[in-house]
Scaffold this motif. Structure first.
Motif, PDB file in Angstrom:
ATOM      1  N   LEU A 198       0.744  -1.336   0.232  1.00 27.39           N
ATOM      2  CA  LEU A 198       0.012   0.007   0.049  1.00 27.39           C
ATOM      3  C   LEU A 198       0.870   1.400  -0.245  1.00 27.39           C
ATOM      4  N   LEU A 199       0.423   2.297  -0.631  1.00 29.05           N
ATOM      5  CA  LEU A 199       0.670   3.785  -0.258  1.00 29.05           C
ATOM      6  C   LEU A 199      -0.256   4.340   0.690  1.00 29.05           C
ATOM      7  N   ALA A 200       0.348   5.396   1.407  1.00 33.64           N
ATOM      8  CA  ALA A 200      -0.671   5.987   2.354  1.00 33.64           C
ATOM      9  C   ALA A 200      -0.378   7.631   2.159  1.00 33.64           C
ATOM     10  N   SER A 201      -1.839   8.247   2.237  1.00 32.79           N
ATOM     11  CA  SER A 201      -1.747   9.698   2.429  1.00 32.79           C
ATOM     12  C   SER A 201      -1.839  10.200   3.728  1.00 32.79           C
ATOM     13  N   GLY A 224       4.613   5.468   0.057  1.00 36.75           N
ATOM     14  CA  GLY A 224       4.899   3.834   0.536  1.00 36.75           C
ATOM     15  C   GLY A 224       6.086   3.360   0.089  1.00 36.75           C
ATOM     16  N   TYR A 225       6.615   2.129   0.667  1.00 33.78           N
ATOM     17  CA  TYR A 225       7.643   1.573  -0.078  1.00 33.78           C
ATOM     18  C   TYR A 225       7.170  -0.002  -0.560  1.00 33.78           C
ATOM     19  N   LEU A 226       7.466  -0.353  -1.527  1.00 33.06           N
ATOM     20  CA  LEU A 226       7.040  -1.658  -2.092  1.00 33.06           C
ATOM     21  C   LEU A 226       8.358  -2.532  -2.302  1.00 33.06           C
ATOM     22  N   ASP A 230       3.277   5.978   4.444  1.00 31.00           N
ATOM     23  CA  ASP A 230       3.598   7.278   5.081  1.00 31.00           C
ATOM     24  C   ASP A 230       2.990   7.555   6.321  1.00 31.00           C
ATOM     25  N   GLY A 231       3.402   8.054   7.383  1.00 30.84           N
ATOM     26  CA  GLY A 231       2.798   8.416   8.621  1.00 30.84           C
ATOM     27  C   GLY A 231       2.648   7.200   9.693  1.00 30.84           C
TER      28      GLY A 231
END
Length: 371
Positions: A192-195, A204-206, A363-364
């Motif tokens: 996932l990528l987060a806001s 995010g890191y994949l 992120d976060g």
């Protein structure tokens, strides 16, 4: 008569100065106080944590000043650990150490801070009560930095803590594998990528597996805010569009930092390799690598020698443009360009550790541990 007067005068002088000498002597005799004399205690033997008491004071640790029988400066600290780690040759080696400010004989925690200590630093399971050991350490430190010959005095108590899962579930773009490779059907760390600012920007890191043939990976990004919004190929490797074909990397750079903007419809991929850079390795940006663990989805470095009082930073690709430090509360924060912020990560205990950097939750919600 003169001799008698001189003798009396001498006795008078001795009677004046001898008590003072005895008093000075007594002030320089060190006697370790007993643990019970510290009267170390907690305001609550059982703490249940929740978002509702984040801002409230939930527990206070207090104690009496240690009387070593001499005019010495005493320093205090609290050590938090699991009971199973408090005995044997490596007793208290994994403890979280919290120094008490000079002139203070207590430490009060808010719910948020105690949840971070218990749930993140001690990694206690959330939603259930666990017993922890808390040890007060009273020690005499020398100004020269040389270890004092005066043995520290310890007092230990136990208590139960029930932490809660504090990770904020930010809006996310979920990775949906294309063609031949499958991804989790539900929200899963590492996919996932987060806001973190609840805007159009996601990060995010994949670690893509190169499972789609031709040395590459095809995938789409599905919005958790609206599952009908699926982002895919936008005509180039750095653009996206709605409800189109797969995003495609060939070959996939494996572990990478991914940034996507659903308003600008852009996406970037940065291959990354992280390192520990700090006082203990001369601030080298290549000597202490973190390796990706495919099972946990985290970055790990084993057998890392760290020294109490020193500090380090997580650096990337041989520099600081992508780097992570901590904020005033000890939370991991981005410290690279163009921010250049944060505080170097402090080392509280000397030893050889496994350092873990967890960037899998988006992120976060980036975290680290030292064990």
């Amino acid at each position: 008569m003169k001799k008698i007067f001189n003798a009396l005068f001498t006795l008078l002088l001795l009677s004046i100065f001898m008590p003072g000498c005895k008093k000075d002597e007594s002030n320089n005799v060190v006697v370790n106080p007993s643990a019970s004399a510290l009267a170390f205690k907690t305001s609550s033997a059982a703490v249940v944590l929740s978002p509702a008491n984040d801002a409230a004071n939930v527990v206070t640790f207090s104690f009496n000043a240690a009387n070593f029988g001499a005019n010495v400066v005493t320093a205090y600290s609290l050590e938090f650990d699991l009971p199973a780690d408090t005995s044997g040759t490596n007793a208290w080696a994994n403890a979280v150490v919290v120094k008490i400010p000079a002139g203070t004989l207590q430490k009060t925690y808010t719910g948020a801070d105690f949840n971070a200590l218990s749930g993140v630093q001690l990694t206690l399971p959330t939603g259930t009560s666990s017993t922890i050991a808390v040890r007060l350490k009273a020690e005499v430190n020398q100004n020269t930095g040389v270890a004092s010959a005066i043995k520290p005095v310890y007092s230990t108590i136990t208590m139960t803590v029930n932490p809660y899962k504090a990770i904020v579930e930010y809006p996310a773009l979920l990775v949906k594998g294309g063609n031949s490779w499958k991804t989790p059907a539900t929200r899963t760390n590492g996919f996932l990528l987060a806001s973190s600012k609840f805007n159009s920007k996601y990060e995010g890191y994949l670690n893509l597996p190169n499972a789609d043939g031709y040395g590459g990976d095809a995938f789409q990004l599905v919005s958790t805010l609206d599952v009908s919004k699926v982002y895919g190929w936008g005509g180039t490797a750095t653009t996206m569009s709605l409800n189109s074909g797969n995003l495609y990397l060939s070959p996939s750079p494996a572990y990478m930092k991914v940034n996507a903007d659903v308003e600008a419809l852009t996406i970037t991929y940065t291959p990354v390799k992280f390192f520990i850079s700090g006082d203990d390795n001369g601030w080298s940006t290549s000597a202490t690598p973190l390796n990706y663990n495919a099972t946990t989805g985290k970055l790990e470095a084993a057998n890392v020698a760290l020294t109490a009082g020193k500090s380090f930073v997580f650096t990337c690709n041989g520099g600081y443009d992508i780097s992570y430090k901590v904020d005033a509360s000890g939370n991991l924060v981005f410290a690279g360009a163009p921010v250049w912020g944060g505080i170097n990560i402090p080392v509280t205990k000397t030893g050889v550790f496994t350092v873990t950097l967890d960037l899998s939750a988006g992120d976060g919600n980036y975290t680290y541990t030292i064990k």
